[in-house]
Write a protein that holds these residues in place. Structure first.
Motif, PDB file in Angstrom:
ATOM      1  N   GLN A 116      37.006  11.181  38.297  1.00 50.87           N
ATOM      2  CA  GLN A 116      36.987  12.654  39.057  1.00 50.87           C
ATOM      3  C   GLN A 116      35.718  13.028  39.322  1.00 50.87           C
ATOM      4  O   GLN A 116      35.959  14.078  39.780  1.00 50.87           O
ATOM      5  N   VAL A 117      34.803  12.443  39.499  1.00 56.27           N
ATOM      6  CA  VAL A 117      33.768  12.680  40.077  1.00 56.27           C
ATOM      7  C   VAL A 117      33.447  12.793  41.421  1.00 56.27           C
ATOM      8  O   VAL A 117      33.756  11.987  42.375  1.00 56.27           O
ATOM      9  N   ALA A 118      33.168  13.993  41.971  1.00 57.03           N
ATOM     10  CA  ALA A 118      33.123  14.246  43.526  1.00 57.03           C
ATOM     11  C   ALA A 118      31.483  14.204  43.751  1.00 57.03           C
ATOM     12  O   ALA A 118      30.865  15.167  43.446  1.00 57.03           O
ATOM     13  N   GLN A 119      31.270  13.289  44.444  1.00 58.47           N
ATOM     14  CA  GLN A 119      29.557  13.204  44.816  1.00 58.47           C
ATOM     15  C   GLN A 119      29.288  13.840  46.184  1.00 58.47           C
ATOM     16  O   GLN A 119      29.824  13.674  47.064  1.00 58.47           O
ATOM     17  N   ALA A 120      28.061  14.281  45.995  1.00 53.25           N
ATOM     18  CA  ALA A 120      27.584  15.158  47.184  1.00 53.25           C
ATOM     19  C   ALA A 120      26.209  14.473  47.586  1.00 53.25           C
ATOM     20  O   ALA A 120      25.707  13.986  46.645  1.00 53.25           O
ATOM     21  N   ASP A 121      25.731  14.907  48.693  1.00 51.71           N
ATOM     22  CA  ASP A 121      24.487  14.167  49.229  1.00 51.71           C
ATOM     23  C   ASP A 121      23.186  14.878  48.276  1.00 51.71           C
ATOM     24  O   ASP A 121      22.185  14.110  48.519  1.00 51.71           O
ATOM     25  N   ASN A 122      23.265  16.005  47.874  1.00 49.26           N
ATOM     26  CA  ASN A 122      22.356  16.739  47.074  1.00 49.26           C
ATOM     27  C   ASN A 122      22.772  17.724  46.236  1.00 49.26           C
ATOM     28  O   ASN A 122      23.982  18.002  46.253  1.00 49.26           O
ATOM     29  N   VAL A 123      21.842  18.294  45.449  1.00 51.10           N
ATOM     30  CA  VAL A 123      22.397  18.946  44.419  1.00 51.10           C
ATOM     31  C   VAL A 123      22.761  20.379  45.005  1.00 51.10           C
ATOM     32  O   VAL A 123      23.909  21.125  44.215  1.00 51.10           O
ATOM     33  N   ARG A 124      22.291  20.934  45.860  1.00 51.74           N
ATOM     34  CA  ARG A 124      22.861  22.237  46.509  1.00 51.74           C
ATOM     35  C   ARG A 124      24.236  21.964  47.013  1.00 51.74           C
ATOM     36  O   ARG A 124      25.010  22.862  47.108  1.00 51.74           O
ATOM     37  N   ALA A 125      24.422  20.796  47.669  1.00 51.89           N
ATOM     38  CA  ALA A 125      25.721  20.566  47.916  1.00 51.89           C
ATOM     39  C   ALA A 125      26.880  20.483  46.799  1.00 51.89           C
ATOM     40  O   ALA A 125      27.967  21.216  46.994  1.00 51.89           O
ATOM     41  N   PHE A 157       4.902  15.352  49.792  1.00 49.41           N
ATOM     42  CA  PHE A 157       6.246  14.976  49.230  1.00 49.41           C
ATOM     43  C   PHE A 157       6.175  15.566  47.786  1.00 49.41           C
ATOM     44  O   PHE A 157       5.378  15.664  47.150  1.00 49.41           O
ATOM     45  N   ILE A 158       7.283  16.522  47.330  1.00 47.87           N
ATOM     46  CA  ILE A 158       7.494  16.931  46.257  1.00 47.87           C
ATOM     47  C   ILE A 158       8.976  16.430  45.848  1.00 47.87           C
ATOM     48  O   ILE A 158       9.959  16.875  46.157  1.00 47.87           O
ATOM     49  N   SER A 159       9.071  15.452  44.843  1.00 48.73           N
ATOM     50  CA  SER A 159      10.255  14.928  44.395  1.00 48.73           C
ATOM     51  C   SER A 159      10.792  15.315  43.133  1.00 48.73           C
ATOM     52  O   SER A 159       9.858  15.729  42.236  1.00 48.73           O
ATOM     53  N   ALA A 160      11.971  15.310  42.920  1.00 47.57           N
ATOM     54  CA  ALA A 160      12.538  15.725  41.703  1.00 47.57           C
ATOM     55  C   ALA A 160      12.755  14.695  40.590  1.00 47.57           C
ATOM     56  O   ALA A 160      13.293  14.631  39.551  1.00 47.57           O
ATOM     57  N   SER A 161      12.181  13.649  40.985  1.00 50.48           N
ATOM     58  CA  SER A 161      12.089  12.437  40.177  1.00 50.48           C
ATOM     59  C   SER A 161      10.671  11.663  40.320  1.00 50.48           C
ATOM     60  O   SER A 161      10.545  11.346  41.417  1.00 50.48           O
ATOM     61  N   SER A 165      16.150  13.811  46.896  1.00 48.51           N
ATOM     62  CA  SER A 165      14.708  13.191  46.850  1.00 48.51           C
ATOM     63  C   SER A 165      14.710  11.697  47.309  1.00 48.51           C
ATOM     64  O   SER A 165      13.689  11.169  47.982  1.00 48.51           O
ATOM     65  N   SER A 166      15.853  11.071  46.942  1.00 45.71           N
ATOM     66  CA  SER A 166      15.856   9.706  47.666  1.00 45.71           C
ATOM     67  C   SER A 166      15.992   9.637  49.271  1.00 45.71           C
ATOM     68  O   SER A 166      15.356   8.840  49.485  1.00 45.71           O
ATOM     69  N   ALA A 167      16.645  10.554  49.765  1.00 37.93           N
ATOM     70  CA  ALA A 167      16.868  10.396  51.179  1.00 37.93           C
ATOM     71  C   ALA A 167      15.557  10.624  51.856  1.00 37.93           C
ATOM     72  O   ALA A 167      15.085  10.094  52.830  1.00 37.93           O
ATOM     73  N   LEU A 168      14.803  11.869  51.182  1.00 34.47           N
ATOM     74  CA  LEU A 168      13.463  12.043  51.679  1.00 34.47           C
ATOM     75  C   LEU A 168      12.629  10.683  51.521  1.00 34.47           C
ATOM     76  O   LEU A 168      11.735  10.736  52.378  1.00 34.47           O
ATOM     77  N   ALA A 169      12.550  10.071  50.393  1.00 33.78           N
ATOM     78  CA  ALA A 169      11.559   9.136  50.091  1.00 33.78           C
ATOM     79  C   ALA A 169      12.030   7.886  51.045  1.00 33.78           C
ATOM     80  O   ALA A 169      10.996   7.564  51.749  1.00 33.78           O
ATOM     81  N   ARG A 170      13.145   7.594  51.519  1.00 30.20           N
ATOM     82  CA  ARG A 170      13.483   6.765  52.439  1.00 30.20           C
ATOM     83  C   ARG A 170      12.993   7.136  53.974  1.00 30.20           C
ATOM     84  O   ARG A 170      12.595   6.083  54.581  1.00 30.20           O
ATOM     85  N   ALA A 226      25.847  15.358  42.293  1.00 31.34           N
ATOM     86  CA  ALA A 226      24.656  14.804  43.523  1.00 31.34           C
ATOM     87  C   ALA A 226      24.953  13.295  43.056  1.00 31.34           C
ATOM     88  O   ALA A 226      25.519  13.016  42.021  1.00 31.34           O
ATOM     89  N   LEU A 227      24.875  12.460  44.326  1.00 32.58           N
ATOM     90  CA  LEU A 227      25.035  11.271  44.200  1.00 32.58           C
ATOM     91  C   LEU A 227      24.413  10.501  42.950  1.00 32.58           C
ATOM     92  O   LEU A 227      23.195  10.761  42.899  1.00 32.58           O
ATOM     93  N   VAL A 228      25.363   9.832  42.343  1.00 32.03           N
ATOM     94  CA  VAL A 228      24.980   9.641  40.597  1.00 32.03           C
ATOM     95  C   VAL A 228      24.045   8.401  40.582  1.00 32.03           C
ATOM     96  O   VAL A 228      23.467   8.144  39.629  1.00 32.03           O
ATOM     97  N   ASP A 229      23.763   7.461  41.659  1.00 30.06           N
ATOM     98  CA  ASP A 229      22.769   6.313  41.556  1.00 30.06           C
ATOM     99  C   ASP A 229      21.573   6.594  42.397  1.00 30.06           C
ATOM    100  O   ASP A 229      21.091   5.294  42.451  1.00 30.06           O
ATOM    101  N   SER A 230      21.555   7.814  42.989  1.00 30.24           N
ATOM    102  CA  SER A 230      20.182   7.847  43.956  1.00 30.24           C
ATOM    103  C   SER A 230      19.713   9.290  43.887  1.00 30.24           C
ATOM    104  O   SER A 230      18.435   9.348  43.757  1.00 30.24           O
ATOM    105  N   VAL A 231      20.437  10.358  43.845  1.00 29.90           N
ATOM    106  CA  VAL A 231      19.739  11.706  43.828  1.00 29.90           C
ATOM    107  C   VAL A 231      19.565  11.909  42.538  1.00 29.90           C
ATOM    108  O   VAL A 231      20.519  11.880  41.541  1.00 29.90           O
TER     109      VAL A 231
END
Length: 284
Positions: A194-203, A105-109, A89-94, A167-172
């Motif tokens: 140990q957190v591995a951050q991904a661009d979105n939740v599906r990743a 627009f359908i956001s998860a936030s 949602s953060s990437a789409l909003a930007r 997913a990205l913990v400060d934006s997604v």
């Protein structure tokens, strides 16, 4: 039509010059003119068919499966075409802020919808809360046992040397909710490194489904869409902000098909599709 009329006039003059004037007696109509007049009559009398529109929808990646089903049904029912772009949602909003040509627009936030709306990019009066969700802890494979999630959960011990996919913990949104839950339970500091951050939740889901990470935090709806992960626990709702998916018509352009799609999202067919994927449909 001009060329056909000139062609008939030429033959009229030729025949009259040769003394065959009876061919052009009153009441006679040149065949070419008859054909042209017939075509004109058909064009004028044919019913006007509303043109199908392309509707560009920017939607949270967690809606992938539900929107695939809704897309097919909506297009069959209306003949409009949906062009769906799925991402965090953060990437789409930007992208919307930067002028991307989106209609819906359908956001998860609610926060990211608030941001877009504050910039004057949402059509007034069209925003509404569509869906709810929950976040869960998932494990790789199908044989993992349940875990009671609480302040005493030894998540760092469960991970060992492995990673926690998020997913990205400060934006997604999925990452933001997950981090908030871990912080609320006092677990964040023990696993942050140990957190591995991904661009979105599906990743993030894919990291766990492929075994790259033994555990991950995703939406319950994402976990339901993947056979190679197991939900081992659900984070209590009070540990994170409410998970709400707002939808709205964007102010980029205005045409009836947008309203038709938003109305469809509130209808029984879409509700059934969302519920099949594990979403909570919010009452309007």
């Amino acid at each position: 039509m001009t060329m056909r009329m000139a062609h008939c006039d030429m033959f009229r003059q030729t025949y009259q010059h040769q003394g065959v004037s009876s061919v052009f007696e009153p009441g006679y109509t040149c065949p070419s003119l008859r054909a042209a007049a017939c075509a004109l009559t058909i064009a004028v009398s044919a019913p006007v068919v509303a043109a199908a529109d392309d509707i560009t929808v920017f939607a949270a990646a967690s809606m992938t499966n539900a929107l695939a089903e809704i897309e097919a049904d909506f297009e069959a029912a209306t003949e409009h075409d949906l062009v769906i772009s799925l991402a965090g949602s953060s990437a789409l909003a930007r992208q919307i802020q930067q002028g991307a040509p989106a209609d819906i627009f359908i956001s998860a936030s609610t926060d990211w919808m608030d941001t877009v709306e504050a910039d004057g990019l949402v059509e007034e009066g069209t925003r509404f809360d569509l869906l709810g969700n929950s976040i869960v802890l998932i494990a790789f494979g199908t044989e993992a046992g349940p875990i009671e999630i609480g302040p005493n959960t030894d998540l760092a011990g469960l991970l060992g040397d492995g990673r926690l996919a998020m997913a990205l913990v400060d934006s997604v949104p999925a990452g933001v909710y997950g981090k908030a839950a871990l912080e609320s339970l006092g677990l964040w500091e023990s696993v942050e490194a140990q957190v591995a951050q991904a661009d979105n939740v599906r990743a993030a889901l894919a990291f766990v489904a492929t075994g790259e990470a033994p555990y991950g935090i995703v939406y319950a709806t994402d976990a339901a869409a993947e056979d190679n992960v197991t939900v081992v626990g659900t984070f209590p709702a009070e540990t994170h902000p409410p998970i709400v998916y707002p939808a709205a018509d964007l102010a980029s352009r205005d045409f009836p098909a947008e309203a038709a799609f938003l109305e469809y999202l509130r209808g029984p067919e879409a509700r059934a599709a969302f519920e099949r994927q594990g979403f909570m449909v919010l009452e309007q």
